[in-house]
Design a protein around this motif. Sequence first.
Motif, PDB file in Angstrom:
ATOM      1  N   PRO A 149       0.806  -1.231   0.000  1.00 40.10           N
ATOM      2  CA  PRO A 149       0.000   0.000   0.000  1.00 40.10           C
ATOM      3  C   PRO A 149       0.834   1.273   0.000  1.00 40.10           C
ATOM      4  O   PRO A 149       0.509   2.239  -0.697  1.00 40.10           O
ATOM      5  N   ASP A 150       1.918   1.295   0.801  1.00 38.87           N
ATOM      6  CA  ASP A 150       2.753   2.498   0.843  1.00 38.87           C
ATOM      7  C   ASP A 150       3.409   2.767  -0.505  1.00 38.87           C
ATOM      8  O   ASP A 150       3.501   3.921  -0.951  1.00 38.87           O
ATOM      9  N   GLY A 151       3.884   1.700  -1.142  1.00 33.90           N
ATOM     10  CA  GLY A 151       4.487   1.860  -2.460  1.00 33.90           C
ATOM     11  C   GLY A 151       3.481   2.316  -3.497  1.00 33.90           C
ATOM     12  O   GLY A 151       3.805   3.135  -4.373  1.00 33.90           O
ATOM     13  N   ALA A 152       2.252   1.810  -3.402  1.00 34.75           N
ATOM     14  CA  ALA A 152       1.205   2.213  -4.349  1.00 34.75           C
ATOM     15  C   ALA A 152       0.866   3.686  -4.172  1.00 34.75           C
ATOM     16  O   ALA A 152       0.680   4.423  -5.147  1.00 34.75           O
ATOM     17  N   GLU A 153       0.800   4.126  -2.903  1.00 35.45           N
ATOM     18  CA  GLU A 153       0.531   5.549  -2.646  1.00 35.45           C
ATOM     19  C   GLU A 153       1.668   6.415  -3.175  1.00 35.45           C
ATOM     20  O   GLU A 153       1.438   7.445  -3.814  1.00 35.45           O
ATOM     21  N   ALA A 154       2.904   6.000  -2.921  1.00 39.04           N
ATOM     22  CA  ALA A 154       4.051   6.793  -3.360  1.00 39.04           C
ATOM     23  C   ALA A 154       4.098   6.911  -4.875  1.00 39.04           C
ATOM     24  O   ALA A 154       4.392   7.991  -5.416  1.00 39.04           O
ATOM     25  N   ALA A 155       3.810   5.825  -5.572  1.00 36.47           N
ATOM     26  CA  ALA A 155       3.833   5.856  -7.035  1.00 36.47           C
ATOM     27  C   ALA A 155       2.728   6.741  -7.581  1.00 36.47           C
ATOM     28  O   ALA A 155       2.926   7.471  -8.566  1.00 36.47           O
ATOM     29  N   THR A 156       1.555   6.691  -6.966  1.00 32.80           N
ATOM     30  CA  THR A 156       0.449   7.540  -7.408  1.00 32.80           C
ATOM     31  C   THR A 156       0.787   9.011  -7.200  1.00 32.80           C
ATOM     32  O   THR A 156       0.542   9.855  -8.075  1.00 32.80           O
ATOM     33  N   ARG A 157       1.359   9.324  -6.050  1.00 26.55           N
ATOM     34  CA  ARG A 157       1.749  10.710  -5.793  1.00 26.55           C
ATOM     35  C   ARG A 157       2.848  11.153  -6.748  1.00 26.55           C
ATOM     36  O   ARG A 157       2.857  12.303  -7.223  1.00 26.55           O
ATOM     37  N   ALA A 158       3.803  10.272  -7.025  1.00 21.55           N
ATOM     38  CA  ALA A 158       4.891  10.630  -7.942  1.00 21.55           C
ATOM     39  C   ALA A 158       4.344  10.992  -9.314  1.00 21.55           C
ATOM     40  O   ALA A 158       4.815  11.937  -9.966  1.00 21.55           O
ATOM     41  N   ASN A 159       3.345  10.267  -9.768  1.00 19.17           N
ATOM     42  CA  ASN A 159       2.726  10.539 -11.062  1.00 19.17           C
ATOM     43  C   ASN A 159       2.061  11.905 -11.070  1.00 19.17           C
ATOM     44  O   ASN A 159       2.361  12.764 -11.910  1.00 19.17           O
ATOM     45  N   LEU A 160       1.169  12.136 -10.120  1.00 15.12           N
ATOM     46  CA  LEU A 160       0.381  13.372 -10.128  1.00 15.12           C
ATOM     47  C   LEU A 160       1.163  14.569  -9.606  1.00 15.12           C
ATOM     48  O   LEU A 160       0.965  15.691 -10.078  1.00 15.12           O
ATOM     49  N   ASP A 161       2.072  14.350  -8.647  1.00 19.57           N
ATOM     50  CA  ASP A 161       2.860  15.477  -8.130  1.00 19.57           C
ATOM     51  C   ASP A 161       3.784  16.048  -9.199  1.00 19.57           C
ATOM     52  O   ASP A 161       4.052  17.259  -9.231  1.00 19.57           O
ATOM     53  N   THR A 162       4.279  15.184 -10.090  1.00 19.74           N
ATOM     54  CA  THR A 162       5.136  15.661 -11.184  1.00 19.74           C
ATOM     55  C   THR A 162       4.379  16.658 -12.056  1.00 19.74           C
ATOM     56  O   THR A 162       4.897  17.717 -12.428  1.00 19.74           O
ATOM     57  N   ILE A 163       3.147  16.324 -12.368  1.00 22.48           N
ATOM     58  CA  ILE A 163       2.325  17.203 -13.199  1.00 22.48           C
ATOM     59  C   ILE A 163       1.978  18.478 -12.440  1.00 22.48           C
ATOM     60  O   ILE A 163       2.054  19.587 -12.989  1.00 22.48           O
ATOM     61  N   MET A 164       1.622  18.346 -11.161  1.00 23.41           N
ATOM     62  CA  MET A 164       1.225  19.517 -10.388  1.00 23.41           C
ATOM     63  C   MET A 164       2.407  20.480 -10.198  1.00 23.41           C
ATOM     64  O   MET A 164       2.231  21.702 -10.219  1.00 23.41           O
ATOM     65  N   THR A 165       3.605  19.937 -10.021  1.00 20.92           N
ATOM     66  CA  THR A 165       4.775  20.791  -9.891  1.00 20.92           C
ATOM     67  C   THR A 165       4.990  21.614 -11.161  1.00 20.92           C
ATOM     68  O   THR A 165       5.282  22.817 -11.107  1.00 20.92           O
ATOM     69  N   GLN A 166       4.809  20.967 -12.313  1.00 13.23           N
ATOM     70  CA  GLN A 166       4.979  21.682 -13.579  1.00 13.23           C
ATOM     71  C   GLN A 166       3.938  22.784 -13.730  1.00 13.23           C
ATOM     72  O   GLN A 166       4.244  23.901 -14.172  1.00 13.23           O
ATOM     73  N   LEU A 167       2.720  22.505 -13.337  1.00 15.10           N
ATOM     74  CA  LEU A 167       1.662  23.508 -13.459  1.00 15.10           C
ATOM     75  C   LEU A 167       1.893  24.674 -12.496  1.00 15.10           C
ATOM     76  O   LEU A 167       1.661  25.830 -12.844  1.00 15.10           O
ATOM     77  N   ARG A 168       2.336  24.373 -11.273  1.00 11.30           N
ATOM     78  CA  ARG A 168       2.580  25.435 -10.290  1.00 11.30           C
ATOM     79  C   ARG A 168       3.721  26.348 -10.736  1.00 11.30           C
ATOM     80  O   ARG A 168       3.676  27.557 -10.559  1.00 11.30           O
ATOM     81  N   GLU A 169       4.751  25.736 -11.280  1.00 16.96           N
ATOM     82  CA  GLU A 169       5.932  26.517 -11.661  1.00 16.96           C
ATOM     83  C   GLU A 169       5.780  27.158 -13.028  1.00 16.96           C
ATOM     84  O   GLU A 169       6.552  28.055 -13.374  1.00 16.96           O
ATOM     85  N   GLY A 170       4.784  26.682 -13.800  1.00 21.22           N
ATOM     86  CA  GLY A 170       4.611  27.238 -15.146  1.00 21.22           C
ATOM     87  C   GLY A 170       5.822  26.972 -16.010  1.00 21.22           C
ATOM     88  O   GLY A 170       6.215  27.801 -16.830  1.00 21.22           O
ATOM     89  N   GLY A 171       6.395  25.765 -15.856  1.00 20.92           N
ATOM     90  CA  GLY A 171       7.653  25.485 -16.545  1.00 20.92           C
ATOM     91  C   GLY A 171       7.539  25.360 -18.039  1.00 20.92           C
ATOM     92  O   GLY A 171       8.504  25.604 -18.757  1.00 20.92           O
ATOM     93  N   ALA A 172       6.370  24.954 -18.541  1.00 23.78           N
ATOM     94  CA  ALA A 172       6.244  24.762 -19.985  1.00 23.78           C
ATOM     95  C   ALA A 172       5.877  26.068 -20.644  1.00 23.78           C
ATOM     96  O   ALA A 172       5.097  26.858 -20.134  1.00 23.78           O
ATOM     97  N   ARG A 173       6.439  26.277 -21.821  1.00 25.91           N
ATOM     98  CA  ARG A 173       6.193  27.463 -22.642  1.00 25.91           C
ATOM     99  C   ARG A 173       6.548  28.715 -21.892  1.00 25.91           C
ATOM    100  O   ARG A 173       5.768  29.641 -21.815  1.00 25.91           O
TER     101      ARG A 173
END
Length: 233
Positions: free
Chosen positions: A209-233
């Motif tokens: 369960p802990d690994g499943a939670e960590a992997a899910t967060r890694a997926n979505l946190d990567t996207i959220m970090t990009q959106l917060r920082e406005g890194g694209a374009r």
Amino acid sequence: MVDRVPLRTGPLVPRVEQVLRERISAGDWAVAQRIPNEAALATELGVGRSSVREAIRLIARDGLLDVRHGVGTFVTEPPDDDGDLGRLLRRARLLEVCEARTALEVEAARLAAERARPDELTALRDRLGRRHDSNGPRESAPDRFVAADLDFHRGVVDLAGNQVLSALFTSVLPLLHTAMVELVTGEPELPDTSCAHDDLLAALERGDPDGAEAATRANLDTIMTQLREGGAR
């Protein structure tokens, strides 16, 4: 009697939103003009008032409509710097979708790790394979990629064995699909999270369960970090 405007196929709220945006862009309603009320638009489009209300809310967030409670909804002057401001508004909206996904999918992943059977995980691996096969180049077929990606995540949620979580995910699936297509097409430098998806499946297969939670967060946190920082374009 008002003739109904034909809507394209697909999720209802995005279709209503698209029709209203097209009418604003075409100048059907002038700047500072009050648009028809929710009831009139719902009758014209042949949809429920709640769908019209949500579409107006989304358009207002992009600065194209001004909702004055008790007075009406008015067309506004588009921002002078539509590029930068438009991207900021879009990212804020997509970030909210990702935050909602995280709240739902993290718990679903933990439960799935505890409850999934081996035969169910074999089927989920097939879904993951289809997701990976459609992954590149994502910008050339975003609908196909997003559909395969969400099919995998829906499989994870269903493996949680919680009917309420499954119903919640199903209810927001049209919104997720629309938002993720917008994300894929609007953020050309969006990181590839395939490894996080592989890690999620591996954790489910280990019953971790802990690994499943960590992997899910890694997926979505990567996207959220990009959106917060406005890194694209």
